[in-house]
Design a protein around this motif. Structure first.
Motif, mmCIF file in Angstrom:
data_model
loop_
_atom_site.group_PDB
_atom_site.id
_atom_site.type_symbol
_atom_site.label_atom_id
_atom_site.label_comp_id
_atom_site.label_asym_id
_atom_site.label_seq_id
_atom_site.Cartn_x
_atom_site.Cartn_y
_atom_site.Cartn_z
ATOM 1 N N LYS A 96 77.301 -22.527 -10.106
ATOM 2 C CA LYS A 96 76.255 -22.075 -9.202
ATOM 3 C C LYS A 96 75.765 -23.231 -8.338
ATOM 4 C CE LYS A 96 71.756 -19.788 -9.024
ATOM 5 N NZ LYS A 96 70.661 -19.165 -9.791
ATOM 6 N N TYR A 97 75.648 -22.967 -7.036
ATOM 7 C CA TYR A 97 75.201 -24.004 -6.108
ATOM 8 C C TYR A 97 73.678 -24.145 -6.165
ATOM 9 C CZ TYR A 97 79.900 -23.654 -4.170
ATOM 10 O OH TYR A 97 81.267 -23.654 -4.013
ATOM 11 N N GLU A 98 73.235 -25.353 -6.357
ATOM 12 C CA GLU A 98 71.795 -25.635 -6.419
ATOM 13 C C GLU A 98 71.528 -26.952 -5.715
ATOM 14 O OE1 GLU A 98 68.080 -24.497 -7.256
ATOM 15 O OE2 GLU A 98 69.797 -23.400 -8.031
ATOM 16 N N PRO A 99 70.874 -26.949 -4.561
ATOM 17 C CA PRO A 99 70.280 -25.782 -3.897
ATOM 18 C C PRO A 99 71.348 -24.868 -3.310
ATOM 19 C CG PRO A 99 70.147 -27.688 -2.464
ATOM 20 C CD PRO A 99 70.649 -28.197 -3.786
ATOM 21 N N ALA A 100 70.926 -23.658 -2.931
ATOM 22 C CA ALA A 100 71.862 -22.667 -2.403
ATOM 23 C C ALA A 100 72.511 -23.149 -1.107
ATOM 24 C CB ALA A 100 71.136 -21.347 -2.157
ATOM 25 N N ILE A 101 73.758 -22.727 -0.900
ATOM 26 C CA ILE A 101 74.465 -23.016 0.338
ATOM 27 C C ILE A 101 74.493 -21.754 1.192
ATOM 28 C CG2 ILE A 101 75.881 -24.796 -0.752
ATOM 29 C CD1 ILE A 101 78.201 -22.725 -0.727
#
Length: 565
Positions: free
Chosen positions: A64-69
């Motif tokens: 999961k990308y963190e922060p969101a892309i």
């Protein structure tokens, strides 16, 4: 087209997926017709991992990308309702799921009907304003690849695509992934199709089959004998010579003819390899002459309609509906459409395409893509992020076992909302064999526990049970998904790999663009003339003309393409 029902969703197949297939297939809940596709796991949160890491728990997908892309794309639709109350292209059940589970925000620059999609993409390519990822036609793929506009996906596919994704793509056929390669590098991900579900199936009217105490046809010779019986022995019992043994129409490229040809190891409109490994065009091979000669016998004897050459498929369907035809080559979904509608009170039996000799018949398929390739713009920051989007599609559309999630993410019959269209990436897969095996496992169990089935499979299973309990309205479900239905045939086709895929997967060559239309017209005229009584030697003249009028030039270009691969 979407027909309302408890579980109705659609894959609209243009080609055949290019041959046939189409897939797309429409499934309904009419008169026992089976439902369609499916979903999977509910949204779940995962502990964020460093961007670019592989989430081993997800089978190779990026964590999961963190922060969101953020990823930009463009969308196409089938011009019917796909949004629930308050939802939009950028904010709907699919985009919210993807952001929550994978940390990917999807933004669509535009959303148009598929009829407008190719032209809209052409304008976008001309402007140079490309989104991060999108679906493109084979010609657009070549154009963008030649211009150096695409991200090389070779390494990220190997690293980040889950085993599930790789399985689906591999099952489409080795030539499918190869078609997305340029000079040995993977420059796109094929939008895989369902051509393997569009291959021919021989359908025979059950009451006529039983009247003559027939056995399953084991050879094309048996098919000819059955055609003679149905045309000459008054199967409808009205004391009139008004029936035909075999259904055929003027559309010489559909399954009604292709199924017959494949039984003689003849193939229409594909490229195959000869004994030396060179590509040759199927339409001019000697097996075609043999098959056409046999069709001429059917025609001369009156076992097929003498007026088939001017009748479109709808006219032939009228003959089926009026009880004048007892056998034809259709597809795996023919029981539901058109047979359930045409002859609701008459059951039909499905059979695998028999062979003319001791070599099993192989069923031709085009390149097994749904018209498009998924490409990523060169320089996109996170090209690997396309794989969570594909995985989400497979999870929510195909693998889910929850009725509630199906309604939420795929099709809500009460609101008539087809939410599945909001999925930003899709790849299709053959599912009839999978459905059959799952449903038969439950049917053969003591508990008859359907909790492990998908909503579509449960709906099919319910239809099978109703048929077995005496409700004949569900014969179409039984003949497709039951113990001896097309699902069983699909399993056999897959396990034995009884497919003949076209071996040319490139874009049209220069000579094809210039000369193919006239060559195809010449072919169809010749085939029709031979079937209707011209000397079979007309085929040899056609082959000579085909070569002189551009066929040899096309063949040279196709084999140059092969060498370049």
């Amino acid at each position: 087209m979407v027909k309302k029902g408890k579980y109705a969703s659609v894959i609209v197949l243009s080609l055949v997926l290019l041959l046939v297939t189409a897939l797309a297939g429409c499934s309904t809940k009419e008169s026992g017709t089976a439902a369609t596709q499916t979903p999977s796991a509910a949204p779940s949160s995962e502990a964020p991992v460093k961007q670019g890491d592989v989430d081993n728990a997800s089978g190779g997908l990026p964590a999961k990308y963190e922060p969101a892309i953020k990823l930009n794309t463009v969308m196409a639709n089938y011009s019917y309702t796909k949004f629930g109350a308050g939802d939009t292209t950028d904010n709907n059940v699919w985009t919210r799921y993807i952001k929550d589970k994978y940390g990917i925000e999807i933004h669509s620059l535009w959303d148009v009907p598929f009829a407008q999609y190719e032209q809209k993409v052409n304008l976008m390519i001309a402007s140079g304003d490309m989104p991060d990822f999108l679906g493109v036609t084979p010609s657009q793929f070549k154009q963008l690849s030649d211009a150096g506009e695409l991200e090389d996906l070779t390494d990220i596919y190997n690293k980040y695509a889950s085993d599930t994704i790789k399985e689906v793509i591999a099952s489409a056929g080795a030539e499918v992934l190869e078609s997305a390669q340029v000079k040995g590098r993977l420059m796109a991900i094929p939008w895989t199709g369902v051509a393997k579900e569009g291959v021919p199936i021989l359908w025979i009217r059950k009451d006529w089959y039983e009247k003559f105490d027939l056995q399953p046809p084991k050879s094309m010779s048996d098919v000819l004998k059955i055609a003679e019986l149905f045309a000459t022995k008054d199967p409808d019992g009205n004391n009139k010579n008004d029936t035909f043994g075999f259904g055929l129409n003027k559309e010489l490229g559909d399954n009604s003819l292709v199924g017959f040809l494949n039984g003689y190891h003849a193939y229409r409109d594909i490229w195959i390899k000869d004994a030396q490994g060179n590509l040759v065009f199927s339409d001019i091979q000697p097996e075609m002459k043999t098959a056409l000669t046999q069709l001429q016998t059917l025609y001369k004897n009156g076992w097929i309609d003498k007026e088939f050459g001017v009748k479109d498929p709808q006219k032939v369907e009228e003959n089926i509906g009026s009880g004048k035809i007892g056998m034809f080559f259709g597809n795996m979904g023919s029981a539901a459409s058109p047979l359930q509608q045409l002859t609701p009170n008459n059951e039909w039996l499905p059979f695998a395409v028999p062979s003319v000799d001791d070599q099993e018949a192989k069923l031709q398929i085009p390149l097994n893509i749904y018209n498009y390739y998924w490409v990523v713009k060169k320089g996109t920051a996170n090209p690997e992020a396309i794989f969570p989007l594909m995985q989400t599609w497979l999870d929510l559309f195909y693998n889910n076992t929850s009725d509630e999630l199906y309604k939420q993410y795929n099709y809500n019959s009460e609101a008539d909302v087809a939410s599945w269209m909001n999925a930003p990436m899709k790849i299709y897969k053959t599912k009839r064999a999978t459905n059959h095996l799952a449903e038969m496992k439950v049917l053969n169990s003591e508990s008859k526990d359907t909790s492990g089935l998908t909503p579509e499979q449960r709906d099919n299973f319910a239809g099978i049970q109703k048929y077995l309990a005496g409700d004949k309205k569900f014969w179409n479900v039984y003949m497709q998904d039951g113990p001896e239905g097309t699902g069983k045939i699909a399993v056999d086709y897959l396990e034995k790999d009884l497919y003949m895929p076209t071996q040319f997967t490139g874009t049209p060559t220069p000579a094809m663009v210039q000369k193919r239309a006239n060559l195809d017209k010449l072919r169809d005229q010749t085939y029709l003339k031979i079937i209707q009584g011209a000397s079979p030697d007309e085929f040899d003249k056609f082959v000579e003309q085909w070569k002189k009028l551009g066929g040899d030039e096309i063949t040279k270009e196709v084999n140059e393409w092969l060498k370049s691969k």
